[in-house]
Design a protein around this motif. Structure first.
Motif, mmCIF file in Angstrom:
data_model
loop_
_atom_site.group_PDB
_atom_site.id
_atom_site.type_symbol
_atom_site.label_atom_id
_atom_site.label_comp_id
_atom_site.label_asym_id
_atom_site.label_seq_id
_atom_site.Cartn_x
_atom_site.Cartn_y
_atom_site.Cartn_z
ATOM 1 N N TYR A 123 9.859 -2.356 34.753
ATOM 2 C CA TYR A 123 10.141 -2.144 33.329
ATOM 3 C C TYR A 123 8.912 -2.459 32.481
ATOM 4 C CZ TYR A 123 12.574 -2.768 28.824
ATOM 5 O OH TYR A 123 12.983 -2.699 27.524
ATOM 6 N N THR A 178 12.954 -8.906 22.865
ATOM 7 C CA THR A 178 14.283 -8.325 22.680
ATOM 8 C C THR A 178 14.841 -8.641 21.308
ATOM 9 O OG1 THR A 178 15.317 -10.229 23.683
ATOM 10 C CG2 THR A 178 14.796 -8.392 25.124
ATOM 11 N N ARG A 179 14.105 -9.417 20.536
ATOM 12 C CA ARG A 179 14.536 -9.623 19.153
ATOM 13 C C ARG A 179 13.318 -9.727 18.259
ATOM 14 N NH1 ARG A 179 17.537 -15.209 20.594
ATOM 15 N NH2 ARG A 179 15.766 -16.577 20.830
ATOM 16 N N PRO A 180 13.541 -9.648 16.942
ATOM 17 C CA PRO A 180 12.412 -9.493 16.027
ATOM 18 C C PRO A 180 11.412 -10.644 16.073
ATOM 19 C CG PRO A 180 14.497 -9.023 14.919
ATOM 20 C CD PRO A 180 14.838 -9.555 16.263
ATOM 21 N N LEU A 211 10.916 -15.180 17.368
ATOM 22 C CA LEU A 211 11.427 -16.251 18.221
ATOM 23 C C LEU A 211 11.641 -15.758 19.642
ATOM 24 C CD1 LEU A 211 14.013 -18.313 16.181
ATOM 25 C CD2 LEU A 211 12.050 -19.175 17.442
ATOM 26 N N ASP A 212 10.648 -15.084 20.160
ATOM 27 C CA ASP A 212 10.800 -14.532 21.493
ATOM 28 C C ASP A 212 9.452 -14.593 22.194
ATOM 29 O OD1 ASP A 212 12.111 -13.424 23.580
ATOM 30 O OD2 ASP A 212 12.499 -11.491 22.637
ATOM 31 N N ILE A 213 9.506 -14.698 23.510
ATOM 32 C CA ILE A 213 8.280 -14.637 24.295
ATOM 33 C C ILE A 213 8.059 -13.170 24.654
ATOM 34 C CG2 ILE A 213 7.261 -15.285 26.506
ATOM 35 C CD1 ILE A 213 8.652 -17.966 26.159
ATOM 36 N N THR A 239 20.036 -13.344 16.420
ATOM 37 C CA THR A 239 19.425 -14.044 15.291
ATOM 38 C C THR A 239 19.697 -13.264 13.996
ATOM 39 O OG1 THR A 239 17.314 -12.906 15.662
ATOM 40 C CG2 THR A 239 17.603 -15.048 16.705
ATOM 41 N N PHE A 242 17.889 -21.789 24.984
ATOM 42 C CA PHE A 242 17.983 -20.780 23.927
ATOM 43 C C PHE A 242 16.751 -19.880 23.851
ATOM 44 C CE2 PHE A 242 21.267 -23.529 21.685
ATOM 45 C CZ PHE A 242 22.298 -22.667 22.010
ATOM 46 N N ARG A 243 15.714 -20.198 24.643
ATOM 47 C CA ARG A 243 14.567 -19.297 24.663
ATOM 48 C C ARG A 243 14.922 -18.031 25.440
ATOM 49 N NH1 ARG A 243 10.208 -21.748 28.026
ATOM 50 N NH2 ARG A 243 11.530 -20.840 29.627
ATOM 51 N N PHE A 278 6.471 -6.547 22.442
ATOM 52 C CA PHE A 278 7.834 -6.202 22.791
ATOM 53 C C PHE A 278 8.599 -7.457 23.150
ATOM 54 C CE2 PHE A 278 11.408 -5.180 25.392
ATOM 55 C CZ PHE A 278 11.955 -4.088 24.751
ATOM 56 N N LYS A 292 19.763 -15.359 24.979
ATOM 57 C CA LYS A 292 19.467 -14.878 23.637
ATOM 58 C C LYS A 292 20.714 -14.724 22.782
ATOM 59 C CE LYS A 292 14.897 -13.421 24.058
ATOM 60 N NZ LYS A 292 14.479 -13.461 25.457
ATOM 61 N N PRO A 295 18.148 -11.611 11.597
ATOM 62 C CA PRO A 295 17.736 -10.231 11.250
ATOM 63 C C PRO A 295 18.428 -9.152 12.079
ATOM 64 C CG PRO A 295 15.839 -11.603 11.864
ATOM 65 C CD PRO A 295 17.061 -12.402 12.139
ATOM 66 N N GLU A 296 19.049 -9.531 13.190
ATOM 67 C CA GLU A 296 19.701 -8.537 14.051
ATOM 68 C C GLU A 296 21.130 -8.239 13.619
ATOM 69 O OE1 GLU A 296 18.776 -9.681 18.398
ATOM 70 O OE2 GLU A 296 18.156 -11.361 17.161
ATOM 71 N N ILE A 318 15.881 -0.416 23.647
ATOM 72 C CA ILE A 318 16.422 -1.310 22.617
ATOM 73 C C ILE A 318 17.569 -0.623 21.875
ATOM 74 C CG2 ILE A 318 15.942 -2.294 20.334
ATOM 75 C CD1 ILE A 318 13.403 -3.356 21.309
#
Lengths: 779, 289
Positions: free
Chosen positions: B270, B191-193, B195-197, A703, A696-697, B189, A700, A705-706, A643
């Motif tokens: 991964y 890839t973003r804080p 709203l992610d699966i 968002t 959009f799922r 884990f 990416k 906070p990033e 990351i």
């Protein structure tokens, strides 16, 4: 009114450089703006398009009988129903409705206009198409191999476009180099993701004229193109642009859905509305150009650049749109960002069965800058020089004319470099980060810089790069500013109003902007090339100055004084020297209007920038001004997950002059975030021509906070030609981020990544030494 | 266009299970945050009856009795985040809810819905596995209420597939109250804080006394067809001192026992690397807690 009630204007209260709220912000925040989604014409039908879902196939048959028989369906069209259709696009290689063959997943086969969207969707499901799959061309590198599938019969080599540029003699440059580097860079697919999806409403009015409600960024080019396409008199084509939910270059070309909607309206004899779904927006709107790029660069031990040689392979996709022409901009960066005496640039744009690439904010410059700014760091390291010092040694200055013929009349590049470096404490942090590579925890800190050059005074691509303005003052000194320049959310109406108010000494509330109807507004080439503030701004100022001359002449006559003694401020004619209010402006305007001479204050102005068309060798001063920027990106790399967190971006931009401080901050913040998405998160996955993540799922966007902390500095180089000294800034902030991030990751980890994006798995693979080794040279 | 013929909104659990028993072909609607996108994407075909269970008050809420925490199926993710009992006793579940979608979705998405959707990546499922939760399934054959409990570990049989019979409704889950010195961890884990699966998720629970771990539970999400308990990893930890060597052995066991797939979000390789590195990171944190 007695003399004692008249105000006195002592200090000049300039609007320039202040923070002006966007004129359309309140209604947008309150949800009151009427976008194309909100517009319905009486009798309007709803359209949907059947797409192939095949990547490369021959069409054997299309059966629309069941769809035509469905109640509520008013028109069903296929290629067979529009024998007059012709190819569209930059090289006219794209038939809107495909009759015999499909070349990509998004290809249009048929379209339906029905009473409701649901009926239209049901009708699509009733259309039966038989295909015979053809061999696939998914990899641009394969397009040039013998026996490769040929996508367009009139392009048997699969080449859509070639670009060749050179100045100096790269062999001589290489011979005098102490260091020569050669690397291959690979740039991926991303797409615009406008909040408002694509859409159009088409109506033929009672007289047979064509009216389109369109989100286009180029209404006047569109008007001409549609007229030509339909064999109509251009004066019978009218385009109205409702408020547009984002452009970013995506709406510069003519697209099949627009032509298809016109065909449907013609067939159904009713207004027809067509709106994309979000999935369709991913599948069928253009992408940024994917590029494979091999860069060979050299320098001397003292840090002097010697030469650059560039080969690129552009993946056009199945058809040619503006993406193929991004070399226009890419070569400028290679030839002219730094002083480089010898430069070669070669591009081949080839067809594949992939999504096709269009124009996108930055127009090839993100790709070029990604390569060049990594090589700058690598060469600096090779000769043991600080990256900042190396850049300063080769950076352009005002007065320079480059090998490509670009003339830098104002140039704040070196100040951008030193400002961004100082404000981010770049050199100290870079050294400290090197020390923590081998020690400490799994999370490594990195800092990287990159710079850019982009057109900032329009770009003379078309016969004219101009913009017209009509300005009128009514009997109450309210201004209507009628401009050719479109508002696509970038804030043009606000900044243009500001420039007019500055000339006429009026508050922002005194202006209404009309900018969205080709039947009313004067010509403009369109929203592209970061040109609107510069070109339309100069045009608006020109019209306002003419109005001011007229007003002051009338006032001088009334007051029996010289025009030069007078000025306009706060809705008054004032004595310039003392600020004393002399005449109430509305009253003066009425006295002009309701007099024997019966005169209204209405002016027009057409501004054409003093730029030139490039010659066939791509040489010439294509823009009236050039914008510069340096951005420093700070990251943390988690080496156990891959990351990359972007913590801080320090941006220094030569913008000529700040006009609307709020607007320009917004442009830069938005552009940085777009660049961040390009660098870190956005990746349109295309495998064997199939888009894997049209949502959009899994696609990416960054968002909230990033988003990194930002420190933005403006270098005001006061361009002599710019409106109040300003230069264009629309594209600039997105350009450097990916390149600076690559340099920051290297600073953190010692691993250099030549391909985007820097998503966690790809970074983790690179850290594990498992990246794909990139090495490409043209045959 | 829609095939739904009947909409039914029962006010009680009895009415709801009666409907399941009698009607056949019922689509159950709770929060709708999985149902609606799946329907719109054509992945789920609605049945003839759409039964909205949102009005059944008894299925919503959290209570503690007899050493067990019972959470009603209609309890929303926001309810869980705001509930003092959950906050105090079920730290993994809170952590999972903190990584669950967005505020808007948390306000309507239900715990029961997340369980019945049975995604291998379902955010709350890994904590429920670690917490030894049991699902409470209710049906009403021949007019009498029948309740059956099942360990959540046995409930999932594949992506979107569970052991719930078509006549059964998930009424809630029951979780034994963890002891005072219980340590719970959850890691997702993405890839973003938010709203992610989940690319992978890890749940850990156990008691650390005198440097030795006991009652260890480890579960993983998005590495198999269902969320799974990690028995080899647990065995590598149970009853052992939490030393560097133990942690390394457990992380290696974790990597070896998961069977992820390649998909659009990550490769199997991964995912295995992440399971290894993040299991190690969680255990390091536990060791230093």
């Amino acid at each position: 009114m007695s003399v004692s009630e008249k105000p006195r204007f002592i200090a000049q209260e300039s609007l320039i450089g202040t923070r002006v709220t966007k004129m359309d912000a309140p209604e947008k925040i309150e949800g009151k703006t009427r976008y194309i989604h909100d517009i319905s014409l009486p009798g309007q039908l709803h359209a949907k398009i059947l797409r192939s879902g095949r990547v490369h196939a021959r069409i054997l048959s299309i059966d629309t009988r069941a769809a035509r028989a469905l109640p509520g369906v008013h028109a069903v069209i296929t290629a067979a129903d529009v024998p007059d259709q012709r190819p569209i696009g930059v090289v006219r290689d794209h038939l809107p409705l495909k009759g015999d063959r499909v070349r990509s997943l998004r290809d249009e086969i048929a379209a339906v206009a029905a009473d409701t969207e649901e009926i239209a969707a049901q009708a699509l499901s009733l259309i039966e198409v038989e295909y015979e799959d053809l061999p696939l061309l998914a990899n641009p590198e394969d397009s040039q191999k013998p026996g490769a599938p040929v996508l367009h019969d009139d392009h048997p080599d699969n080449v859509a476009m070639r670009f060749e540029y050179s100045h100096g003699d790269v062999r001589a440059g290489e011979a005098e180099s102490d260091v020569v580097l050669e690397d291959t860079f690979k740039l991926h697919y991303v797409t615009h993701c406008c909040m408002g999806v694509s859409g159009i409403i088409v109506e033929f009015d009672a007289s047979g004229s064509l009216l389109m409600y369109s989100n286009t960024q180029v209404p006047f080019l569109h008007k001409r193109e549609f007229a030509d396409y339909l064999g109509m008199d251009p004066s019978r084509v009218r385009i109205i642009q409702p408020p547009i939910g984002g452009g970013f270059g995506s709406k510069l070309d003519i697209y099949p859905f627009e032509v298809i909607c016109v065909f449907l309206a013609r067939a159904a004899k009713r207004p027809v509305k067509l709106l994309f779904t979000r999935e369709e927006e991913f599948l069928a709107s253009p992408t940024r150009q994917p590029v494979l790029l091999t860069l060979r660069s050299g320098c001397k031990k003292d840090g002097t650049l010697t030469f650059r040689q560039v080969h690129t392979l552009h993946d056009n996709g199945a058809y040619t749109s503006w993406g193929a022409t991004t070399p226009f901009v890419m070569m400028q960066t290679f030839s002219s960002l730094y002083r480089v005496p010898h430069c070669d640039y070669h591009t081949v744009a080839v067809y594949t069965n992939n999504p096709y690439a269009g124009s996108f904010r930055g127009y090839g410059n993100l790709q070029a800058t990604f390569a060049i700014e990594q090589h700058m760091d690598m060469m600096a390291e090779a000769i043991g020089m600080e990256p900042l010092e190396f850049r300063l040694k080769n950076a352009q200055d005002a007065g320079e004319v480059t090998g490509q013929g670009m003339s830098f009349k104002s140039c704040g590049f070196k100040e951008c470099l030193t400002t961004a470096a100082a404000r981010s404490d770049y050199s100290r942090k870079r050294r400290e980060n090197l020390e923590q590579r081998q020690s400490g925890g799994p999370v490594k800190r990195g800092i990287g810089m990159a710079s850019m050059l982009h057109v900032g005074g329009g770009a003379k691509i078309y016969p004219s790069d101009g913009c017209g303005t009509i300005l009128k003052l009514d009997d109450f000194a309210h201004v209507t500013l009628i401009t050719g320049a479109s508002e696509i959310g970038q804030g043009s109406e606000t900044v243009l109003s500001q420039l007019v108010c500055e000339e006429l000494g009026l508050p922002m509330s005194a202006v209404t902007v009309v900018n969205n109807d080709t039947a009313i507004t004067p010509w403009d080439v369109g929203v592209h090339a970061s040109r609107t503030t510069f070109i339309a701004g100069n045009s608006a100022i020109g019209a306002a100055k003419k109005a001011k001359v007229k007003i002051l002449a009338a006032a001088a006559k009334k007051l029996e004084c010289a025009e030069a003694d007078l000025d306009l401020r706060g809705g008054w004619v004032i004595r310039a020297a003392s600020g004393e209010a002399l005449l109430d402006l509305p009253r003066l305007l009425r006295s002009l209007h309701f007099s024997d001479k019966a005169e209204l204050v209405m002016t027009t102005f057409y501004y054409e920038p003093p730029s030139v068309h490039q010659d066939k060798a791509f040489k010439g001063d294509v823009s009236a001004a050039y914008a510069w920027a340096t951005q420093v990106v700070e990251v943390e790399v988690d080496t156990e997950t891959g990351i990359v967190r972007m913590n801080r971006v320090t941006a220094a931009h030569d913008v000529g002059r700040v006009l609307n401080r709020l607007g320009i901050e917004g442009q830069i913040e938005g552009g940085v975030v777009m660049g961040q998405g390009y660098a870190l998160t956005e990746n349109l996955l295309v495998e064997m021509g199939v888009m894997k993540n049209p949502n959009f799922r899994d696609y990416k966007l960054v968002t909230a906070p990033e988003i990194p902390e930002m420190d933005i500095s403006f270098i005001e180089s006061m361009d002599g030609e710019g409106p109040q000294g300003a230069k264009g800034v629309g594209e600039a902030p997105a350009i450097c981020v990916a390149a600076a991030t690559a340099n920051a990751i290297y600073n953190a980890t010692g691993v250099r990544m030549f391909d985007l994006p820097f998503t966690p798995e790809r970074v983790y693979r690179a850290l594990a030494g498992k990246s794909e080794k990139l090495c490409w040279k043209p045959e | 266009m829609t095939e739904i013929e009947r909409y039914y909104a029962p006010a009680s659990l009895e009415q709801a299970v009666d409907c399941l028993q009698e009607a056949g072909g019922v689509t159950v609607l709770a929060g709708g945050t999985d149902l609606m996108p799946q329907k719109n994407a054509g992945r789920l075909k609605p049945q003839r009856t759409l039964m909205n269970i949102r009005g059944i008050a008894e299925l919503r809420g959290v209570e503690l009795s007899g050493g067990e925490i019972r959470i009603g199926a209609l309890t929303t993710i926001t309810d869980l985040l705001e509930n003092p009992l959950v906050r105090q006793h079920l730290p993994q579940l809170i952590e999972a809810c903190n990584h669950f979608a967005s505020d808007q979705i948390r306000n309507v998405a239900t715990l029961g819905g997340n369980i019945c959707n049975a995604s291998p990546a379902g955010d709350t499922l890994v904590p429920l596995l670690v917490l030894d939760a049991r699902v409470d399934l209710v049906s009403r054959p021949e007019g009498r209420m029948l309740r059956r409990g099942l360990p959540v570990a046995e409930f999932f049989v594949g992506p979107g597939k569970t052991r719930k019979a078509p006549t059964e409704l998930l009424a809630g889950v029951t979780i034994p109250l963890p002891p005072e010195n219980y340590l719970g961890r959850f890691f997702k884990f993405g890839t973003r804080p938010a709203l992610d699966i989940a690319t992978i998720s890890i749940g850990f629970g156990g008691i650390l006394e005198g440097g030795v771990l006991s009652r260890v539970r480890v579960a993983f999400g998005a590495v198999a067809a269902t969320p799974v308990r990690a028995s080899h990893t647990e065995a590598a930890l149970e009853g052992r001192p939490l030393t560097e060597a133990t942690i390394a052995a457990a992380a290696a066991a974790a990597r070896d026992e998961v069977t992820p797939i390649d998909d659009v979000r990550a490769s199997a390789w991964y995912r295995k690397e992440l399971i290894h590195n993040m299991t190690k990171r969680i255990l390091d944190h536990v060791a230093h807690a």
